[in-house]
Design a protein around this motif. Structure first.
Motif, PDB file in Angstrom:
ATOM      1  N   UNK A 116       0.814  -1.212   0.000  1.00 32.49           N
ATOM      2  CA  UNK A 116       0.000   0.000   0.000  1.00 32.49           C
ATOM      3  C   UNK A 116       0.850   1.265   0.000  1.00 32.49           C
ATOM      4  N   UNK A 117       2.148   1.109  -0.181  1.00 32.98           N
ATOM      5  CA  UNK A 117       3.070   2.248  -0.156  1.00 32.98           C
ATOM      6  C   UNK A 117       3.062   2.991  -1.493  1.00 32.98           C
ATOM      7  N   UNK A 145       5.933  -7.046  -7.542  1.00 32.80           N
ATOM      8  CA  UNK A 145       4.552  -7.408  -7.215  1.00 32.80           C
ATOM      9  C   UNK A 145       3.770  -6.144  -6.908  1.00 32.80           C
ATOM     10  N   UNK A 146       2.629  -6.023  -7.544  1.00 29.09           N
ATOM     11  CA  UNK A 146       1.733  -4.915  -7.217  1.00 29.09           C
ATOM     12  C   UNK A 146       0.466  -5.455  -6.570  1.00 29.09           C
ATOM     13  N   UNK A 147       0.009  -4.756  -5.540  1.00 27.45           N
ATOM     14  CA  UNK A 147      -1.149  -5.202  -4.767  1.00 27.45           C
ATOM     15  C   UNK A 147      -2.411  -4.415  -5.100  1.00 27.45           C
ATOM     16  N   UNK A 152      -7.368  -3.847  -3.270  1.00 25.01           N
ATOM     17  CA  UNK A 152      -8.420  -2.944  -3.765  1.00 25.01           C
ATOM     18  C   UNK A 152      -7.999  -1.476  -3.607  1.00 25.01           C
ATOM     19  N   UNK A 153      -6.828  -1.156  -4.133  1.00 22.49           N
ATOM     20  CA  UNK A 153      -6.270   0.181  -3.948  1.00 22.49           C
ATOM     21  C   UNK A 153      -6.995   1.247  -4.757  1.00 22.49           C
ATOM     22  N   UNK A 163      -2.555  -0.664 -12.773  1.00 19.94           N
ATOM     23  CA  UNK A 163      -1.461  -1.635 -12.869  1.00 19.94           C
ATOM     24  C   UNK A 163      -0.572  -1.317 -14.071  1.00 19.94           C
ATOM     25  N   UNK A 164      -1.173  -0.984 -15.192  1.00 21.63           N
ATOM     26  CA  UNK A 164      -0.403  -0.659 -16.395  1.00 21.63           C
ATOM     27  C   UNK A 164       0.471   0.567 -16.166  1.00 21.63           C
TER      28      UNK A 164
END
Length: 266
Positions: A116-117, A145-147, A152-153, A163-164
């Motif tokens: 979440x950073x 890795x993306x969260x 649900x950011x 994400x892209x």
């Protein structure tokens, strides 16, 4: 380090079918996974943390993790990648030093996450890691890795676009792969894969499409994550409960791998 492992690990991500990458938590699990035909092995940071008595979530002492990676690398001949969560420190230079230590014990790839950073912080960490690996003469495979999905950011309709955008920045920073935790929608997989130069990694997750179709959606790597130790934890609980409370001893022996079969692996 086996110097052939580095280009091999990169090449495994460009096979006709996605690389199936089981996740180990100690030398024993890694050795067993290799003997079952795995082309490469990654650590599960959660599994390593639990096996050493720590909570998952950037709690692992770096020295203990490096020692665990070294013990795994000692018993396998396939490439080893290490999940380092967020790098176990907020400062990019310190994270890069941790990665150098992992490279020294035989690691040829890493996972590092944004959580979440601020994603720009991960960019700075990736830049420092890339510089450190280059100075070590190792073309480290950096899997970011993306969260965005898992946490649900952003609203659902904006997740693929977010994400892209992050992938473009991570690629510019020096990443090789993109791990989208919680991504299961086939159409969004295709969109993300086609919109980024990073090689797409997904994980076993509820709702994931059939594994034999993932290559159609642009997936190049499939991980198990912490599902193996979680499942074994549940099985061990059943056995221990039976022994302590129900006088059940037969289940302890019914499906046990023979002692000699395990011992001869080492």
């Amino acid at each position: 380090m086996n110097t052939t492992s580095v280009p091999l690990f990169h090449a495994l991500h460009r096979q006709p079918s996605p690389l199936r990458l089981p996740n180990a938590w100690d030398a024993g699990s890694a050795r067993q996974i290799e003997t079952l035909g795995a082309q490469a092995i990654a650590t599960t940071s959660a599994g390593v943390a639990w096996s050493l008595g720590y909570r998952d979530g950037n709690q692992l002492p770096v020295a203990e993790y490096v020692a665990r990676a070294a013990s795994i690398a000692r018993v396998i001949s396939v490439p080893l990648s290490a999940d380092i969560e967020g790098g176990y420190h907020p400062h990019p230079a310190t994270v890069a030093d941790t990665v150098r230590r992992l490279i020294d014990v035989g690691v040829v790839g890493i996972n590092i996450e944004d959580g979440s950073a601020d994603p720009q912080l991960l960019c700075r960490k990736v830049e420092a890691i890339r510089a450190a690996s280059n100075s070590a003469g190792v073309e480290l495979y950096i899997n970011v890795r993306t969260d965005v999905y898992a946490r649900n950011l952003v609203p659902a309709k904006d997740k693929a676009g977010e994400v892209i955008l992050r992938a473009q920045n991570y690629r510019h920073a020096g990443a090789d792969g993109l791990f989208v935790l919680g991504l299961v929608d086939a159409e969004e997989m295709q969109t993300i894969a086609q919109s980024s130069d990073l090689l797409l990694n997904v994980i076993i997750w509820p709702g994931l499409p059939p594994l034999d179709r993932l290559n159609e959606y642009g997936v190049r790597r499939l991980s198990v994550g912490s599902w193996l130790p979680q499942t074994l934890w549940a099985h061990n609980e059943q056995l221990v409960r039976g022994f302590l409370s129900d006088d059940e001893t037969a289940p302890l022996m019914a499906t046990a791998t023979p002692y000699s079969a395990i011992n001869t692996l080492f």
